[in-house]
Scaffold this motif. Structure first.
Motif, PDB file in Angstrom:
ATOM      1  N   ILE A   3       0.856  -1.193   0.000  1.00 12.80           N
ATOM      2  CA  ILE A   3       0.000   0.000   0.000  1.00 12.80           C
ATOM      3  C   ILE A   3       0.883   1.231   0.000  1.00 12.80           C
ATOM      4  O   ILE A   3       1.754   1.381   0.865  1.00 12.80           O
ATOM      5  CB  ILE A   3      -0.938   0.021   1.221  1.00 12.80           C
ATOM      6  N   ILE A  25      -7.584   1.109   3.956  1.00 13.13           N
ATOM      7  CA  ILE A  25      -7.380   0.327   2.727  1.00 13.13           C
ATOM      8  C   ILE A  25      -7.147  -1.139   3.069  1.00 13.13           C
ATOM      9  O   ILE A  25      -7.749  -2.033   2.475  1.00 13.13           O
ATOM     10  CB  ILE A  25      -6.207   0.906   1.914  1.00 13.13           C
ATOM     11  N   LEU A  60      -7.749   6.003  -6.192  1.00 12.16           N
ATOM     12  CA  LEU A  60      -7.225   4.729  -5.707  1.00 12.16           C
ATOM     13  C   LEU A  60      -6.976   3.827  -6.909  1.00 12.16           C
ATOM     14  O   LEU A  60      -7.875   3.603  -7.713  1.00 12.16           O
ATOM     15  CB  LEU A  60      -8.246   4.094  -4.764  1.00 12.16           C
ATOM     16  N   VAL A  87     -12.212   3.497  -1.212  1.00 13.36           N
ATOM     17  CA  VAL A  87     -11.991   2.094  -0.850  1.00 13.36           C
ATOM     18  C   VAL A  87     -13.267   1.285  -1.048  1.00 13.36           C
ATOM     19  O   VAL A  87     -13.225   0.161  -1.569  1.00 13.36           O
ATOM     20  CB  VAL A  87     -11.472   1.977   0.605  1.00 13.36           C
TER      21      VAL A  87
END
Length: 116
Positions: A3, A25, A60, A87
């Motif tokens: 991440i 996340i 994202l 997310v």
């Protein structure tokens, strides 16, 4: 799953924000750990110092093993809310993507069923 969190000059990339974003996340997307190799979050403030509704944006991007990357965007009042919305969108997208990959239409063909 790796991440990465990136911020622009108008969002303070302090350790608390990064830790909260990573935790959000990770908690939602960990179930895709076998298929997703890396997730990158790009946080930005669209109106800089002016403020305004929905001026924090989170893009994202998920890198999927053996496939093209996918991305979602969400805008909200705060960076945390933007990450949370992105997310949720990514989880829905990945559910749809992997559900289609592993789902066979219908079921067993009548031609391949054994006679009883």
């Amino acid at each position: 799953m790796q991440i990465l969190i990136n911020t622009d000059n108008h969002i303070g990339g302090d350790t608390k924000l990064i830790e909260r974003a990573e935790a959000t996340i990770s908690s939602v997307l960990d179930r895709f750990g076998d298929q997703v190799t890396r997730v990158e979050a790009h946080l930005s403030d669209q109106n800089a110092d002016k403020g305004g509704p929905g001026d924090k944006q989170c893009v994202l991007e998920a890198r999927i093993a053996g496939q093209q990357p996918v991305a979602v965007t969400n805008r909200a009042e705060s960076a945390d809310a933007a990450v949370g919305g992105a997310v949720d969108s990514m989880a829905h997208l990945l559910d749809s993507r992997f559900g289609r990959l592993h789902h066979t239409k219908g079921g067993a063909s009548i031609r391949h069923m054994s006679p009883e």
